[in-house]
Structures are given as C-alpha cells and as structure tokens.
Design a protein around this motif. Structure first.
Motif, PDB file in Angstrom:
ATOM      1  N   PHE A 107      35.801 -29.833 152.269  1.00 56.33           N
ATOM      2  CA  PHE A 107      36.341 -31.148 152.617  1.00 56.33           C
ATOM      3  C   PHE A 107      37.510 -30.851 153.538  1.00 56.33           C
ATOM      4  CE2 PHE A 107      38.691 -35.026 152.179  1.00 56.33           C
ATOM      5  CZ  PHE A 107      37.783 -35.999 151.833  1.00 56.33           C
ATOM      6  N   GLU A 108      37.276 -31.035 154.845  1.00 59.83           N
ATOM      7  CA  GLU A 108      38.212 -30.522 155.851  1.00 59.83           C
ATOM      8  C   GLU A 108      39.634 -31.035 155.622  1.00 59.83           C
ATOM      9  OE1 GLU A 108      38.187 -27.641 157.670  1.00 59.83           O
ATOM     10  OE2 GLU A 108      36.177 -28.371 158.136  1.00 59.83           O
ATOM     11  N   GLY A 109      40.571 -30.125 155.520  1.00 59.18           N
ATOM     12  CA  GLY A 109      41.983 -30.501 155.418  1.00 59.18           C
ATOM     13  C   GLY A 109      42.487 -30.736 154.018  1.00 59.18           C
ATOM     14  N   LEU A 110      41.611 -30.673 152.990  1.00 58.47           N
ATOM     15  CA  LEU A 110      42.119 -30.958 151.647  1.00 58.47           C
ATOM     16  C   LEU A 110      41.534 -30.068 150.551  1.00 58.47           C
ATOM     17  CD1 LEU A 110      44.015 -32.767 150.046  1.00 58.47           C
ATOM     18  CD2 LEU A 110      42.183 -34.396 149.794  1.00 58.47           C
TER      19      LEU A 110
ATOM     20  N   SER B 233      43.004 -23.588 158.891  1.00 61.68           N
ATOM     21  CA  SER B 233      42.744 -24.591 157.857  1.00 61.68           C
ATOM     22  C   SER B 233      43.953 -24.681 156.923  1.00 61.68           C
ATOM     23  CB  SER B 233      41.502 -24.184 157.067  1.00 61.68           C
ATOM     24  OG  SER B 233      41.441 -24.939 155.893  1.00 61.68           O
ATOM     25  N   PRO B 234      44.392 -25.892 156.611  1.00 63.11           N
ATOM     26  CA  PRO B 234      45.577 -26.008 155.742  1.00 63.11           C
ATOM     27  C   PRO B 234      45.287 -25.740 154.267  1.00 63.11           C
ATOM     28  CG  PRO B 234      44.782 -28.175 156.367  1.00 63.11           C
ATOM     29  CD  PRO B 234      43.898 -27.189 157.050  1.00 63.11           C
ATOM     30  N   ILE B 235      44.005 -25.514 153.938  1.00 61.67           N
ATOM     31  CA  ILE B 235      43.691 -25.246 152.529  1.00 61.67           C
ATOM     32  C   ILE B 235      43.990 -23.787 152.241  1.00 61.67           C
ATOM     33  CG2 ILE B 235      41.941 -25.484 150.738  1.00 61.67           C
ATOM     34  CD1 ILE B 235      40.307 -27.114 152.774  1.00 61.67           C
ATOM     35  N   GLN B 236      45.211 -23.532 151.819  1.00 60.88           N
ATOM     36  CA  GLN B 236      45.603 -22.157 151.520  1.00 60.88           C
ATOM     37  C   GLN B 236      46.438 -22.120 150.265  1.00 60.88           C
ATOM     38  OE1 GLN B 236      47.602 -20.746 154.987  1.00 60.88           O
ATOM     39  NE2 GLN B 236      45.708 -20.085 155.970  1.00 60.88           N
ATOM     40  N   GLU B 237      46.270 -21.052 149.519  1.00 61.35           N
ATOM     41  CA  GLU B 237      47.056 -20.924 148.288  1.00 61.35           C
ATOM     42  C   GLU B 237      48.525 -20.709 148.655  1.00 61.35           C
ATOM     43  OE1 GLU B 237      46.724 -18.409 144.184  1.00 61.35           O
ATOM     44  OE2 GLU B 237      44.924 -19.066 145.231  1.00 61.35           O
ATOM     45  N   SER B 238      49.412 -21.439 147.985  1.00 61.06           N
ATOM     46  CA  SER B 238      50.844 -21.305 148.278  1.00 61.06           C
ATOM     47  C   SER B 238      51.427 -20.169 147.463  1.00 61.06           C
ATOM     48  CB  SER B 238      51.565 -22.598 147.936  1.00 61.06           C
ATOM     49  OG  SER B 238      51.068 -23.643 148.715  1.00 61.06           O
ATOM     50  N   ASN B 239      52.388 -19.493 148.047  1.00 55.70           N
ATOM     51  CA  ASN B 239      53.031 -18.403 147.313  1.00 55.70           C
ATOM     52  C   ASN B 239      54.297 -18.899 146.625  1.00 55.70           C
ATOM     53  OD1 ASN B 239      54.599 -18.824 149.471  1.00 55.70           O
ATOM     54  ND2 ASN B 239      54.513 -16.769 150.292  1.00 55.70           N
TER      55      ASN B 239
ATOM     56  N   ASP C 134      42.663 -24.846 144.724  1.00 62.50           N
ATOM     57  CA  ASP C 134      42.792 -24.439 146.124  1.00 62.50           C
ATOM     58  C   ASP C 134      44.198 -23.998 146.494  1.00 62.50           C
ATOM     59  OD1 ASP C 134      40.192 -24.858 146.741  1.00 62.50           O
ATOM     60  OD2 ASP C 134      40.469 -26.976 147.218  1.00 62.50           O
ATOM     61  N   TYR C 135      45.199 -24.575 145.841  1.00 62.08           N
ATOM     62  CA  TYR C 135      46.565 -24.334 146.294  1.00 62.08           C
ATOM     63  C   TYR C 135      47.384 -23.475 145.336  1.00 62.08           C
ATOM     64  CZ  TYR C 135      45.335 -28.066 149.508  1.00 62.08           C
ATOM     65  OH  TYR C 135      44.720 -28.816 150.462  1.00 62.08           O
ATOM     66  N   GLY C 136      46.853 -23.217 144.164  1.00 62.56           N
ATOM     67  CA  GLY C 136      47.575 -22.383 143.206  1.00 62.56           C
ATOM     68  C   GLY C 136      48.669 -23.154 142.497  1.00 62.56           C
ATOM     69  N   VAL C 137      49.369 -22.468 141.603  1.00 67.97           N
ATOM     70  CA  VAL C 137      50.359 -23.158 140.766  1.00 67.97           C
ATOM     71  C   VAL C 137      51.550 -23.674 141.563  1.00 67.97           C
ATOM     72  CG1 VAL C 137      49.936 -22.243 138.480  1.00 67.97           C
ATOM     73  CG2 VAL C 137      51.184 -20.872 140.117  1.00 67.97           C
ATOM     74  N   TYR C 138      51.830 -23.059 142.714  1.00 73.10           N
ATOM     75  CA  TYR C 138      53.006 -23.480 143.487  1.00 73.10           C
ATOM     76  C   TYR C 138      52.647 -24.476 144.590  1.00 73.10           C
ATOM     77  CZ  TYR C 138      54.721 -19.266 141.251  1.00 73.10           C
ATOM     78  OH  TYR C 138      55.047 -18.328 140.334  1.00 73.10           O
ATOM     79  N   GLY C 139      51.402 -24.939 144.610  1.00 73.79           N
ATOM     80  CA  GLY C 139      50.926 -25.644 145.802  1.00 73.79           C
ATOM     81  C   GLY C 139      50.916 -27.159 145.741  1.00 73.79           C
ATOM     82  N   LYS C 140      51.651 -27.765 144.797  1.00 70.67           N
ATOM     83  CA  LYS C 140      51.542 -29.221 144.658  1.00 70.67           C
ATOM     84  C   LYS C 140      52.036 -29.954 145.900  1.00 70.67           C
ATOM     85  CE  LYS C 140      52.067 -32.840 141.287  1.00 70.67           C
ATOM     86  NZ  LYS C 140      52.660 -33.282 140.028  1.00 70.67           N
ATOM     87  N   GLN C 141      53.183 -29.527 146.399  1.00 61.79           N
ATOM     88  CA  GLN C 141      53.750 -30.198 147.582  1.00 61.79           C
ATOM     89  C   GLN C 141      52.791 -30.095 148.765  1.00 61.79           C
ATOM     90  OE1 GLN C 141      57.026 -31.588 147.716  1.00 61.79           O
ATOM     91  NE2 GLN C 141      56.633 -32.279 149.789  1.00 61.79           N
ATOM     92  N   LYS C 142      52.231 -28.919 148.949  1.00 61.48           N
ATOM     93  CA  LYS C 142      51.308 -28.692 150.069  1.00 61.48           C
ATOM     94  C   LYS C 142      50.066 -29.576 149.908  1.00 61.48           C
ATOM     95  CE  LYS C 142      50.016 -26.483 153.738  1.00 61.48           C
ATOM     96  NZ  LYS C 142      50.532 -27.133 154.926  1.00 61.48           N
ATOM     97  N   TYR C 143      49.577 -29.633 148.680  1.00 57.46           N
ATOM     98  CA  TYR C 143      48.399 -30.456 148.396  1.00 57.46           C
ATOM     99  C   TYR C 143      48.673 -31.917 148.742  1.00 57.46           C
ATOM    100  CZ  TYR C 143      45.775 -33.540 145.201  1.00 57.46           C
ATOM    101  OH  TYR C 143      45.065 -34.578 144.667  1.00 57.46           O
ATOM    102  N   LEU C 144      49.847 -32.407 148.329  1.00 63.12           N
ATOM    103  CA  LEU C 144      50.159 -33.816 148.573  1.00 63.12           C
ATOM    104  C   LEU C 144      50.348 -34.088 150.065  1.00 63.12           C
ATOM    105  CD1 LEU C 144      52.562 -34.379 145.573  1.00 63.12           C
ATOM    106  CD2 LEU C 144      50.310 -35.391 145.867  1.00 63.12           C
ATOM    107  N   GLU C 145      50.954 -33.131 150.763  1.00 60.22           N
ATOM    108  CA  GLU C 145      51.135 -33.317 152.205  1.00 60.22           C
ATOM    109  C   GLU C 145      49.785 -33.339 152.923  1.00 60.22           C
ATOM    110  OE1 GLU C 145      53.989 -30.377 153.470  1.00 60.22           O
ATOM    111  OE2 GLU C 145      55.600 -31.431 152.413  1.00 60.22           O
TER     112      GLU C 145
END
Lengths: 270, 365
Positions: free
Chosen positions: B49-52, B136-142, B328-339
């Motif tokens: 799902f492109e972008g999310l 692609s912005p779907i990346q796990e956040s560190n 998709d974003y890992g435990v630290y990725g909430k902000q990225k997911y919402l953006e």
C-alpha cells in the motif's frame, strides 16, 4: 545583603549625626583623629573584565633576559611592589547563553513557574545531551532546551540554501520546535487522563477541589445566617408602616432620596 | 440513535435462513468482510500500500483481522439468537447501539464496533503517489527517531476548498488541524481511534429522532478499546458508572435505599421505553436535589463539558493502535506512521461523509 559602599566614609558622617542629635552623648576618642585623616580606601571590589591582550602583555613584562651577565641577588623595592592589583578584582562573568535566557524568559514568563530540578550529581549533565534534537533523554524539556538548541543551530546547521542561520532565525527556529513539542506533551497528558477515565480510573480530589469544598462548608453556614438576618431586616422594615402605604411601596422599590425625609415627617403627620 | 455518515460502502447484510432454525422460520443476520477495491487489488497484485503499509501488513491488518472479527461476530450473533430471544437485524451500527448497554452481549458489541471502525478507517485511505526516485517512506524507525521534533512544514493536501474553509473555521488552519490530529493519536497508548466529527449545534434533547441537526463545527474525538462515536451512549456509560459507584458507597455506609429508588431500578431493567422514562425522572430528581448555592466540583464541570449531549457525525477515523505501526515501523515508529497516514487520507471521501455545513452559529444549548 546590600553592599556597603560608603562604610568607611560614612562612619564620620553618622557619628557626627548621632552626637548632634544626642544619641551618643560623649565624643569617641578616635573621633578627631579620623576626622583629620579620613579613610580613603573603598572596600568594594570592582568587577574586572579580563581581556586576552592584558595577560599577553603581562607575560612579556615578566620574561627577562640576562643581557649583562651580571646576576641579581635580590629584587629592588619597586620590583617587589605588587603591580597587578587588578588581579584581586572579581571578574565580570558574561555568557552569550545568558542573553538568550533573558530573552526567552522575558517572552515566556510562565515557563519559570514550571518545577525544575537544579541539582546535578556531577555538574556535567549538559555533556550527556546531544542538541541535534531538542528532546533529550537526560533532561526535561524547558527554556534551557531552547537556549542550547539555538546555539547548536548557530554553530552546526545551515539553511536549505546553504547559508548560515542568523541569531534571530536560529532562535525562532528552536522556539517553534519547542512549541511543537510542548503541544504534543500537553495533548499527551490530556489523552492519557481521558484514556484512564475511560478504562475506569477514579482520580483523587485535587488541592483546588479540596479547597473549594472546604470553602463551601463555611458558605453553607453563612447562607443560613444571612437568610435569617435578611428576614429580620425585612420584618423590621415592614413594621414601620402599614401594608399598602406609600412608604412600604417605596422601600420595596429600593432606597429613595425621600426615604429619610418621609421617616422624619411621618410622626408629625400621623 | 446512532448514525453513520458512511453511505459509500456500508456493510453487506446477508439475510439467510438458518438451517438450525428452519422450524421457527426466523431470519438471521450474518456479515461478510466489507469489500475494499483498493485493498483487494493490492492483495492480488502482491504490492505494498504505497506510502503507508507493506503488503504483509495490509494482509494482517485488514484481511486476517477483519475476517477474524467477522467470524467472531457471526458466531456470537448466532449463539445469542439460539439461546436468547434477541433478534438482531439491520446494519452494524444498529447492532452496536442495541448491544451497548448489555454486559452479556459484550462480545457482539466489541466485534461489531471494531469491525465498524476498521472499515471506516480503511475506506478513507488511498495509496500515496510517490515522486520518482524517492525512497519508500515505509521504513522501520530507529531509537533516535523518538527524539526528533515533528515537522509540520510544506503540508499539501488535495482537500476541496469548502472542507479547507470549514477546517480553518474550526481548527484555525490545516496545519493546526494536522498537528492536533497527530498529537491526539500520539497520546493514545493502547488501542484507540481518533475521529474527525461534525458536531451538531444543538444537543440531542432539543432534536427529535428524525431531525438531522445543523452542523456548524468540526471536532476531534478519541475513542478507546473499540468505542464508537456516539456521545449519548458514551455519556450514558459514564453516568451509569458514576451512579454505580455512588450506590456502592451508600451501601457501604449502611444506608438503606428508599423504596421508590428500588422500584425505579427494577423498572429500568425491564424495557427500553420505560428506561427512557426513568432516566427522565432521574434527571428531574437530580435537578431538584442540586443546591443552587453550592459550587460544583471541577470534575463535574469537565464531565459536563466533555460529554455534552451533542450529536456527532464521523467523517474520518485514524487508527492509532500499536498493531498498525508495529509491523512496518517498529516500536519507535508511531510518529512516522501517523505522518505517512496523513499523506494517504482520501479527502474527497471525508468531504462526502460530512453533513452539509451550517454557517450560522447557534449558541450551545
């Protein structure tokens, strides 16, 4: 405590004043001596700004070369004399950060009202921080974050077009970062409370609510007393004139300028 | 009554004759996972799902979870209809509001409301169009990403001008609205959904059932653990909970309840119509007992404000539950997911779900 700038000079003034007014009856033994030789030393230490040039000159003066190959066994009187008396002055400490702090807290005075820990175990907490981001693991978000972040932006970051940030731009940029983080923090606390309530949490009374409740107890007592007193007052007024008379109607409508007059005249009429 | 604005893609209700209950000839409602054409093509083509979301996440979040919810709902509906004499017919929202106040029907309510918000969430999403050569912005956040300051520069949306003007009227600007939306979602720690709703200008007590109300203001509302947007049910729940607590307290003090109150409670349990009457009676009673000279507590004031009796029409659901970003974003990725989510909202569907806007302001009553 206020610095006593005129402690030495003032002693004569004050003693003369006391003698004149009779607070002190006898003249002190030292009075005439000090009057003839007034103290001239100002005991207040003057702040001093150290400049790099001064210290460089000092170094040059002190290095001596033995040109004539004769050896000096003792220093002369003038050489023994202390020359750098400025060294005893307290240096005026000036930091760039202080100016930024001043601006920030003048613009956001209520930030000072937030509770803050001033104690550090080793005094090097700032070394643990990385100001690449404003949020820190070792430090809560506060006005100091804006100051440190501004300095970091000034020193390390460039605008998208490659130019350096000016001081105002850097300060503004970190200020807006700060607002964003505060907004997030505030929303987080609201949502956390709502979420907890929805899951059935019951919060204890706050201090404010407790005070209001305590105040209400006194208001309740006062209400009863006030009610009684009002009744008595109204009853007293009602007894002055028969029902339906002009006086009664006027007193119901409110105090009128004729009221006093009518009160005076009434007995004669009747 | 509970209403949904989603007219585009409501649940398919398939009435069928139950083989077990043929003799009694009763109709049963069963549900199927609602169709979502975008997601189905993604599943077939095995593309992200492109972008999310990645393909795997879509599969788990929508198809597997959705199917699980549907199965559980159908199973519980059938069980309740076999054992009790309850009939649930009609759409999902009807079932949700019917089962809201009955603890025995908790499973039905839970599955139905989860299913409803799942559909509502995915219906308003469309894949983002990525610029060529862009990662692609779907990346796990560190770990470092939790310290990053959220950015709100260069926000571009394809909202229609009417929606933009409504948002500007209610929230100040699109930027402020985005910040509020993301911040409210960030605040939710457990399972929860942020809703964009249109708020009716008048409270429900002044609106009849047929009256659709006038909508002057937009607002954001959070629901937790499969809650639904219905101010009435929400306030009812809180009110009942508070009443239960105060009753307990009174019992502990050893005070006996007056006979009238006991009768009233019995009546309440009997049927809906009677329940409404008793609630009205209780309201009157509470009005009489309240002392006009005493100050209410801060909590009461907050409660009165937060659960005021307004009708809400939902237009957008943002699922902030951890399951959505963990894959998709890992435990630290909430902000990225919402953006990323903000970029994928289909604003045309949001505008379609909203009721017509009333520009004239009517004071709160």
């Amino acid at each position: 405590m206020k610095v006593q700038t005129k402690a030495t000079q003032g002693i004569i003034d004050r003693t003369s004043h006391f003698l004149k007014k009779g607070v002190q009856l006898e003249q002190p033994a030292w009075y005439n001596v000090v009057l003839d030789n007034p103290p001239i030393t100002d005991l207040v230490k003057q702040p001093k700004n150290y400049k790099s040039e001064d210290s460089a000159k000092q170094v040059n003066k002190t290095t001596r070369t033995n040109v004539h190959e004769t050896y000096k066994t003792r220093l002369t009187r003038s050489e023994l004399k202390l020359k750098n008396t400025d060294a005893f002055r307290i240096p005026k400490i000036k930091f760039f950060e202080d100016e930024l702090r001043d601006v920030f807290f003048r613009q956001h005075p209520w930030e000072l009202a937030r509770p803050k820990t001033l104690i550090e175990t080793k005094g090097d907490d700032n070394s643990k921080c990385n100001w690449k981001n404003m949020l820190q693991l070792h430090k809560p978000l506060d006005g100091e974050s804006v100051v440190q972040r501004t300095i970091y932006i000034l020193n390390n970051e460039t605008k998208p077009d490659g130019s350096k940030y000016s001081l105002f731009e850097a300060y503004d940029s970190s200020r807006f970062e700060y607002y964003k983080l505060r907004m997030r923090e505030e929303m987080e606390s609201h949502v956390a409370k709502e979420e907890a309530i929805m899951y059935g949490a019951v919060f204890p009374e706050t201090n404010l609510a407790q005070n209001v409740k305590h105040e209400q107890e006194y208001i309740d007592v006062w209400t009863k007393v006030a009610e009684q007193q009002t009744k008595m007052l109204q009853a007293g007024r009602g007894s002055r004139a028969p029902e339906g008379s002009v006086v009664e109607e006027e007193s119901e409508a409110g105090p009128s300028i004729f009221e006093g007059f009518v009160d005076d005249v009434e007995p004669e009429k009747l | 009554m509970f209403r949904i604005a989603s007219r585009a893609n409501t649940k398919r209700v398939v009435p069928r004759l139950s083989t077990k209950l043929l003799n009694s000839s009763r109709l049963l409602s069963t549900f199927e996972l609602p169709e979502n054409k975008i997601l189905e093509t993604i599943k077939e083509a095995n593309t992200p799902f492109e972008g999310l979301f990645s393909n795997k996440a879509i599969n788990e979040l929508y198809f597997e979870r959705g199917q699980h919810l549907v199965d559980e709902l159908n199973r519980n509906l059938e069980a309740s209809q076999v054992t009790g004499d309850l009939h649930f017919r009609g759409d999902l929202s009807h079932i949700i509001s019917k089962t809201m106040n009955n603890a025995n029907l908790y499973q039905i309510n839970k599955n139905a409301s989860h299913l409803h918000s799942l559909e509502f969430f995915f219906d308003a999403l469309k894949p983002a169009t990525l610029a060529e050569g862009k990662e692609s912005p779907i990346q796990e956040s560190n770990r470092e990403s939790i310290f990053e300051t959220p950015s709100d520069q260069d926000i571009e949306t394809n909202m229609d001008p009417e929606l933009v003007s409504w948002i500007e009227h209610s929230f100040g600007s699109v930027q402020e609205f985005r910040n509020l939306l993301i911040n409210s979602a960030m605040g939710i720690k457990g399972d929860g959904v942020v809703w964009l709703v249109a708020e009716s200008s008048m409270s429900k007590t002044y609106l009849s059932d047929e009256d659709k109300g006038l909508y002057h203001n937009l607002a954001l509302v959070n629901t937790y653990n499969g809650g639904v947007i219905d101010g009435d049910d929400r306030s009812g729940q809180m009110g009942r909970f508070k009443k239960y607590l105060s009753d307990k307290e009174a019992e502990n003090k050893g005070e006996e309840k007056p006979q009238e109150q006991l009768e009233m409670e019995q009546e309440e349990e009997q049927s809906e119509e009677q329940e409404e009457v008793t609630e009205e009676q209780q309201k009157e009673e509470s009005k009489d007992s309240s002392d006009p000279l005493s100050l209410g507590s801060v909590e009461d004031a907050e409660y009165g404000h937060a659960f005021h009796d307004k009708k809400f029409v939902p237009a957008l659901a943002i699922d902030a539950s951890p399951r959505n970003y963990l894959l998709d974003y890992g435990v630290y990725g909430k902000q990225k997911y919402l953006e990323n989510l903000w970029e994928c909202i289909d604003w045309s569907i949001v505008s379609r779900r909203l009721p017509p806007r009333t520009k004239q302001a009517i004071s709160n009553f």
